[in-house]
Design an enzyme around this catalytic site. Structure first.
Site, PDB file in Angstrom:
ATOM      1  N   ARG A 135       0.832  -1.210   0.000  1.00 27.14           N
ATOM      2  CA  ARG A 135       0.000   0.000   0.000  1.00 27.14           C
ATOM      3  C   ARG A 135       0.863   1.255   0.000  1.00 27.14           C
ATOM      4  NH1 ARG A 135      -2.152  -0.863   6.205  1.00 27.14           N
ATOM      5  NH2 ARG A 135      -0.567   0.409   7.204  1.00 27.14           N
ATOM      6  N   GLY A 136       0.180   2.392  -0.073  1.00 24.92           N
ATOM      7  CA  GLY A 136       0.838   3.698   0.082  1.00 24.92           C
ATOM      8  C   GLY A 136       1.946   3.928  -0.935  1.00 24.92           C
ATOM      9  N   ASP A 195       8.477 -11.356   5.830  1.00 22.72           N
ATOM     10  CA  ASP A 195       8.826 -10.410   6.879  1.00 22.72           C
ATOM     11  C   ASP A 195      10.321 -10.107   6.732  1.00 22.72           C
ATOM     12  OD1 ASP A 195       9.574  -9.074   9.152  1.00 22.72           O
ATOM     13  OD2 ASP A 195       8.779 -10.564  10.562  1.00 22.72           O
ATOM     14  N   ASN A 205      12.661  14.903  14.331  1.00 25.21           N
ATOM     15  CA  ASN A 205      11.246  15.149  14.567  1.00 25.21           C
ATOM     16  C   ASN A 205      10.928  14.774  16.008  1.00 25.21           C
ATOM     17  OD1 ASN A 205       8.846  16.117  13.562  1.00 25.21           O
ATOM     18  ND2 ASN A 205       8.133  14.131  12.845  1.00 25.21           N
ATOM     19  N   TYR A 260      12.443   6.652  14.848  1.00 22.05           N
ATOM     20  CA  TYR A 260      12.233   6.728  13.397  1.00 22.05           C
ATOM     21  C   TYR A 260      13.315   7.597  12.741  1.00 22.05           C
ATOM     22  CZ  TYR A 260       9.556   7.443   9.058  1.00 22.05           C
ATOM     23  OH  TYR A 260       9.147   7.485   7.755  1.00 22.05           O
ATOM     24  N   LYS A 272      16.079   6.583   9.916  1.00 15.93           N
ATOM     25  CA  LYS A 272      16.082   7.198   8.585  1.00 15.93           C
ATOM     26  C   LYS A 272      17.356   8.005   8.338  1.00 15.93           C
ATOM     27  CE  LYS A 272      12.079   5.612   7.117  1.00 15.93           C
ATOM     28  NZ  LYS A 272      12.038   4.619   6.014  1.00 15.93           N
ATOM     29  N   THR A 317      -0.811   9.843   2.594  1.00 21.47           N
ATOM     30  CA  THR A 317      -0.939   8.393   2.723  1.00 21.47           C
ATOM     31  C   THR A 317      -1.830   8.107   3.931  1.00 21.47           C
ATOM     32  OG1 THR A 317       0.941   8.231   4.225  1.00 21.47           O
ATOM     33  CG2 THR A 317       1.420   7.987   1.876  1.00 21.47           C
TER      34      THR A 317
END
Lengths: 448, 448
Positions: free
Chosen positions: B221-222, B265, B348, B354, B358, B389
């Site tokens: 998806r997305g 996975d 962030n 996260y 990244k 998204t």
């Protein structure tokens, strides 16, 4: 002393405006006053296994009179006692991404306890100096951690990543001192590289520039005036340069700080030669701070506005560097520091000329760094964000307020914050810092 | 088709909200549809004297069916005729900061005439490949210009700086095509380096991946689904990978694009070996797109949240790269593309895990690039900003709206914008692009 935003929010319309946009009152930032201890409370020091910096930084801080509490790896509890004023973590032992969890294990239990205006410092190995790609990847990941932490913690707490080249461990002291002290109040979210260099043993950390000669351009007011003050405080004899039309303000600044005034238009054809003549006994620190703006959108910009901004902010600096280096006016171990800008990093509408000049300053610093290194000297840049000066006071209120608040300190910086950063670059202890650009922006949200 | 913000502002509360915060309606962005011309109007091409790219890019564009109007240096007037859809300037002839005025002279008279969704492209020499510090300084200054222009021009006009290594001139075509086309609708304010590499002559620019095998993780998806679609459109057979629990969505995506579903996975201990077995005839393009978030402030983050995010977003990619390269699963001339994030660049709050992962992806791409180059292959990263998204739809309205609007396009991007950027990296024509990180963020204000 409170900044102007804090003054503003104590007025009725100011309070109204702040509430209206949902802004909390910004925290008071700890700044350095001569005689202050390096940091007003304990530092918790930890590291991933096999790091190379805990054993250097621990004794270094203890010798500087700091209360250091060392924490083993994977400590799940925070040590008792007074609230920590800094969390310093040696991540140089991290060689694979799986080991990055050591950051979590050290910081998560302690981060909430950090005192206001506290410090988070992560020490790493520059990715380009890592043994393999796994290590380089993990070390590069640290940047995501420190930048996020800086945005998250608030309360005036700063967060930085310092990459230390293997072999340069002893050279980290000036940087660790700067970052823990109130001198770096408005510096956050930065990545700083400390490379190998011969670092002379410091005589007096409160007067590292004793006996040195410094030159500051654009010295008559604002950030330039603050740089004169801080370099003089740190022991330098400061030659204050500004345009002849500002000669009387310049004379006052020079007199106030025991320096000398040297009125000069840095863009004049003979300015580099005149400077070389005036400084024939040599200079230790040269600060390119003179700068102008002539804002217009590109479609409305005449060539004159372009050319004066490029000439004052960039070309004149290049021409002066030519005599500083070509005629050995800059003494061995000398320092060049230039003022870039957040606009030179992120771009800014209405400032194509200014941003081009300030991006050029970054290019100048990076490209000249190897030449300076070969002379035992350095060249670096500061990039101010929103700093309270006459220039920013002229911005319309709402835009000004947005600029002030869009950073992790939720306030504007002060000229002294830029000046302290210049002084850190200028310090003999910072011989390993070369070709760097450090933002003084309270970790502004704006960037590239 | 309008994006969701545009849908929102056509509702009463949406209009109220938009007016309330003073937001204009965002421009419609030109996007690519198969069969579209490269660019729907003329391109004005100019350059500083002695540049090395005008004479390459002019014929290149003409051969691609673009109406090119060449403009001599220091032209003060804009040429007559239809509105230009792009202004392309070869700045490689600029060797000193005084010559940067050529940017002003070319762009100032023309910038207002550029059509909506138009393009500004400046071509330069990488500072690290310049002959001397003056040239390196001037070339680095270009970045301040293109970033400011991108923030200033609006109307869906993008602005980029492309640094072309001397000798790599012929390799610039895939990048110039990408930037002029609607494929780069949401890419702006970027600095892209094109290095020397053997670039195979393209057969069909509309199907550059014909006969190639691609793998996309997180394909159900997305953004992943969009990447599958674009790579298939460009001719690739796509192996679609996602977790077994998404197997039915995955099968639909694979079927819709003539690919195959391979539920796996990626964090499983044996996933790299399983992939290597499944792909034993080799793969040309591997897209590491699988990613998860587990947001919490650091103080409230348990180790499990840290570990799953680092494992999915970073470590699993490193482990798969080991088999792609170590067991020669990646064919000669192959491409690895990884999904980083704006959070990995700027940090962030609430995403220390996260952002660390990244940022690590950036380290992975940079540190592996030399290894890939030695095999005639490349590795690069896309860094999405605010893209519409399911993930961003879950953000509370006001924060979501701010995220959408804080960029030069004043709207969110679409998954296809990220996918088009991945496809550009994947193209055989992009052999000279290696170790790069390109943001797909509409030139978000947020950065480092």
């Amino acid at each position: 002393m409170r900044d102007r935003y804090q003054q503003l929010v104590t007025t009725a319309p100011g309070r109204f405006l702040a509430r209206r946009v949902g802004l909390p009152e910004p925290p008071h930032l700890r700044r350095h006053t001569p005689g202050d201890p390096l940091i007003p409370g304990p530092v918790i020091l930890g590291g991933a296994p096999a790091g190379r910096l805990v054993k250097v930084v621990g004794p270094m801080l203890a010798a500087a009179g700091v209360a250091v509490r060392e924490l083993g790896p994977r400590a799940e509890e925070r040590p008792g006692g007074a609230r920590p004023h800094a969390l310093v973590f040696d991540a140089t032992g991290i060689t694979r991404s799986e080991q990055l969890v050591a950051l979590h294990d050290f910081f998560a239990p302690q981060v909430r306890a950090v005192a206001p205006s506290g410090r988070i410092v992560v020490l790493g190995t520059p990715p380009e100096h890592c043994a393999d790609t796994r290590e380089a990847t993990a070390q590069r990941a640290l940047e995501g951690f420190t930048r996020s932490t800086g945005k998250e913690v608030r309360r005036g707490v700063t967060s930085q990543l310092v990459y230390v080249t293997p072999g340069a461990e002893e050279g980290v002291e000036s940087t660790v001192r700067f970052l823990l002290s109130g001198r770096s109040a408005y510096v956050s979210g930065q990545v700083i590289r400390v490379g190998s260099a011969e670092v002379p043993p410091p005589d007096d950390w409160e007067r590292p520039l004793a006996g040195k000669v410094a030159v500051v351009t654009g010295a008559a007011r604002g950030i330039g005036e603050a740089i004169v003050g801080v370099l003089a405080r740190d022991g330098a004899h400061v030659v204050c340069v500004d345009v002849p039309s500002a000669a009387s303000e310049l004379a006052e600044v020079a007199a106030a700080h025991g320096g000398e005034a040297y009125p000069l238009d840095v863009t004049a054809a003979d300015a580099p030669a005149a400077l070389a003549g005036h400084l024939r006994s040599g200079v230790d620190v040269f600060v390119h701070n003179a700068g102008v703006t002539r804002d217009r959108t590109l479609a409305k910009m005449d060539a004159a506005r372009w050319e004066i901004v490029l000439n004052v902010n960039l070309t004149s600096e290049e021409r002066i560097n030519d005599v500083l280096l070509g005629e050995n006016v800059l003494r061995p171990g000398g320092r060049i520091v230039a003022t870039s800008s957040m606009a030179g990093i992120a771009g800014n509408p209405g400032q194509t000329n200014y941003a081009t000049s300030k991006a050029g300053v970054i290019g100048m610093v990076r490209s000249l760094a190897p030449t300076l290194a070969s002379r035992g000297s350095t060249i670096n840049a500061v990039a101010p964000g929103f700093v309270e000066t006459r220039m920013t006071a002229a911005i319309p209120l709402v835009i000004r307020e947005a600029g002030r608040r869009m950073n992790s300190m939720t306030q504007g910086g002060r000229p002294i914050d830029v000046a302290e950063t210049v002084a850190w670059f200028a310090s003999p202890g910072s011989a390993g810092i070369n070709g760097e650009v450090v933002r003084v922006c309270g970790q502004s949200l704006l960037g590239a």
